[in-house]
Design an enzyme around this catalytic site. Structure first.
Site, mmCIF file in Angstrom:
data_model
loop_
_atom_site.group_PDB
_atom_site.id
_atom_site.type_symbol
_atom_site.label_atom_id
_atom_site.label_comp_id
_atom_site.label_asym_id
_atom_site.label_seq_id
_atom_site.Cartn_x
_atom_site.Cartn_y
_atom_site.Cartn_z
ATOM 1 N N GLU A 27 4.584 3.413 31.862
ATOM 2 C CA GLU A 27 4.848 1.967 31.948
ATOM 3 C C GLU A 27 5.889 1.630 33.013
ATOM 4 O OE1 GLU A 27 7.533 -0.011 29.314
ATOM 5 O OE2 GLU A 27 7.569 1.670 27.926
ATOM 6 N N LYS A 89 8.797 -9.553 32.846
ATOM 7 C CA LYS A 89 8.342 -8.585 31.838
ATOM 8 C C LYS A 89 7.010 -9.116 31.299
ATOM 9 C CE LYS A 89 9.752 -7.306 27.177
ATOM 10 N NZ LYS A 89 10.774 -7.621 26.165
ATOM 11 N N VAL A 109 4.694 -1.596 26.830
ATOM 12 C CA VAL A 109 3.750 -0.698 26.152
ATOM 13 C C VAL A 109 2.409 -1.421 25.972
ATOM 14 C CG1 VAL A 109 3.265 0.451 23.943
ATOM 15 C CG2 VAL A 109 5.513 0.713 25.031
ATOM 16 N N ASP A 141 10.153 -12.182 14.880
ATOM 17 C CA ASP A 141 10.145 -11.399 16.123
ATOM 18 C C ASP A 141 9.548 -10.008 15.859
ATOM 19 O OD1 ASP A 141 10.489 -10.252 18.555
ATOM 20 O OD2 ASP A 141 12.631 -10.687 18.732
ATOM 21 N N SER A 143 7.157 -7.174 17.897
ATOM 22 C CA SER A 143 6.643 -6.848 19.225
ATOM 23 C C SER A 143 5.116 -6.845 19.269
ATOM 24 C CB SER A 143 7.152 -5.474 19.652
ATOM 25 O OG SER A 143 6.572 -5.124 20.893
ATOM 26 N N ALA A 144 4.597 -7.374 20.366
ATOM 27 C CA ALA A 144 3.145 -7.329 20.606
ATOM 28 C C ALA A 144 2.653 -5.885 20.721
ATOM 29 C CB ALA A 144 2.809 -8.103 21.880
ATOM 30 N N ASP A 145 3.573 -4.933 20.935
ATOM 31 C CA ASP A 145 3.164 -3.517 21.023
ATOM 32 C C ASP A 145 2.423 -3.078 19.755
ATOM 33 O OD1 ASP A 145 4.575 -3.508 23.397
ATOM 34 O OD2 ASP A 145 6.196 -2.199 22.688
ATOM 35 N N LYS A 162 13.825 2.591 18.393
ATOM 36 C CA LYS A 162 15.281 2.510 18.241
ATOM 37 C C LYS A 162 15.627 1.738 16.981
ATOM 38 C CE LYS A 162 16.723 2.807 22.971
ATOM 39 N NZ LYS A 162 15.873 2.280 24.027
HETATM 40 N N1 PSU Z 1 12.224 0.112 23.689
HETATM 41 C C1 PSU Z 1 12.878 1.043 24.390
HETATM 42 N N2 PSU Z 1 12.773 1.052 25.741
HETATM 43 C C2 PSU Z 1 12.014 0.131 26.418
HETATM 44 C C3 PSU Z 1 11.309 -0.846 25.657
HETATM 45 C C4 PSU Z 1 11.446 -0.821 24.303
HETATM 46 O O1 PSU Z 1 13.554 1.871 23.802
HETATM 47 O O2 PSU Z 1 11.960 0.159 27.650
HETATM 48 C C5 PSU Z 1 10.433 -1.831 26.370
HETATM 49 C C6 PSU Z 1 8.976 -1.343 26.383
HETATM 50 O O3 PSU Z 1 8.367 -1.773 27.579
HETATM 51 C C7 PSU Z 1 8.380 -2.058 25.196
HETATM 52 C C8 PSU Z 1 9.082 -3.393 25.282
HETATM 53 O O4 PSU Z 1 6.973 -2.209 25.271
HETATM 54 O O5 PSU Z 1 10.407 -3.070 25.649
HETATM 55 C C9 PSU Z 1 9.040 -4.163 23.992
HETATM 56 O O6 PSU Z 1 9.550 -5.429 24.197
HETATM 57 P P1 PSU Z 1 9.477 -6.518 23.020
HETATM 58 O O7 PSU Z 1 10.373 -6.006 21.936
HETATM 59 O O8 PSU Z 1 9.973 -7.783 23.643
HETATM 60 O O9 PSU Z 1 8.041 -6.563 22.582
HETATM 61 MN MN MN Z 2 9.893 -10.005 20.616
#
Ligand code: PSU
Ligand code: MN
Length: 307
Positions: A27, A89, A109, A141, A143-145, A162
């Site tokens: 990524e 992003k 991701v 909140d 994540s879309a992941d 994390k």
């Molecule tokens: N967690 C990490 N390192 C990262 C990310 C998450 O420890 O770099 C990044 C990844 O690209 C992940 C994104 O897909 O943050 C998730 O963001 P959000 O929580 O806004 O969905």
């Molecule tokens: Mn989010």
């Protein structure tokens, strides 16, 4: 190959895919938003080398000038590393507008999985995934992941998530969406900087061959979902849970105080934790990504051998 009209696969990656050789996706948000310059560029290039040394072709994924790219040049990686958070992003909801406007985007991701799948890449290595944030019962909140893992057939090799996140709720969400969570050589979900979290994974798998076999079974059945492989940080680089958790709690407090929300939350927390732990966490972060790249390359190799 019948490719999406927005997709450019670089020649080396295209040739490997056409010949049924192993490719590992990487990524670009980890480069632009996950680590500071110049360590981000150095790490991204080293990760590509580790994948090559383990017999696969690396394909770093990003959006450049409105094109979805599978496979970046060294110069393009340098560009993402230098521009850092000035690059958008890009999650699933951002793809259409960024491409229609001809803009750049750093793939998370989620979007790395989408583009990898378009290109015909099955295995993807990264550091950590997004998940259910602490307090999500009121902020929503999530994540879309996690949704993407439920709907796109790509294996994501990471070091867990994390504890800026609620790990228990993250596992519940993955279960709902039918995503198998595999512990590589462990029964416990690793928490990125540490090898343990107190939460159990669904299955423990100890070899790349068995990882590949499990993912092949999932794909051949046509389930259509992803698979999450969580690979603990090597012992010698793991951090003291007390130190890291104190930094995480403080960063979350500051995040709330400053009213940070939406897509800015994760990059803010990552950067603050890195600052508060004085670079120790960055060194650990880099090592766990290398460790994941190796497992992903060996698994991709084994997967290709099964076709
Ligand atoms: N967690 C990490 N390192 C990262 C990310 C998450 O420890 O770099 C990044 C990844 O690209 C992940 C994104 O897909 O943050 C998730 O963001 P959000 O929580 O806004 O969905
Ligand atoms: Mn989010």
């Amino acid at each position: 190959m019948n490719l999406n009209r927005f997709l450019d696969v670089n020649p080396e990656v295209a040739e490997a895919i056409a010949q049924g050789k192993p490719v590992v996706a990487l990524e670009s948000t980890i480069i632009s938003h996950g680590m500071p310059y110049p360590q981000n560029v150095e790490t991204a290039l080293n990760v590509e080398n580790i994948i090559r040394q383990n017999g696969a072709v690396p394909a770093t994924i990003a959006i450049i000038g409105g094109r979805l790219k599978a496979g970046l040049t060294k110069e393009e990686i340098e560009y993402f590393g230098k521009k850092g958070q000035a690059i958008a992003k890009a999650s699933r909801r951002d793809l259409a507008v960024l491409c229609a406007r001809g803009e750049d985007g750093a793939t998370t991701v989620t979007t790395t999985m989408i583009i990898a799948h378009m290109a015909g890449i099955q295995v993807f290595a990264t550091g950590g995934i997004g998940g259910v944030h602490r307090g999500a019962e009121t902020t929503m909140d999530i994540s879309a992941d996690l949704e993407e893992l439920g709907r796109t057939p790509v294996m994501v090799v990471c070091a867990g998530a994390k504890s800026i996140l609620d790990l228990g709720l993250t596992l519940e969400y993955l279960e709902t969406h039918g995503v198998p969570v595999i512990g590589y050589g462990t029964e416990e979900l690793p928490a990125f900087y540490t090898r343990t979290s107190g939460f159990k994974v669904d299955y423990r798998i100890d070899t790349p061959e068995e990882l590949a076999a499990a993912f092949k079974a999932q794909n051949d059945m046509g389930l259509g979902s992803g698979m999450l492989v969580t690979n603990p940080i090597p012992e010698e680089f793991s951090m003291d849970p007390k130190e890291i958790n104190a930094a995480i709690d403080r960063a979350i407090g500051e995040c709330k105080e400053q009213g940070i929300h939406g897509k800015a939350t994760t990059p803010f927390l990552l950067a603050r934790v890195a600052e508060l732990t004085g670079g120790d966490s960055l060194a650990s972060n880099i090592q766990l990504v290398y460790n994941n790249a190796k497992v992903a390359a060996l698994t991709a190799k084994s997967y290709c051998g099964m076709n």
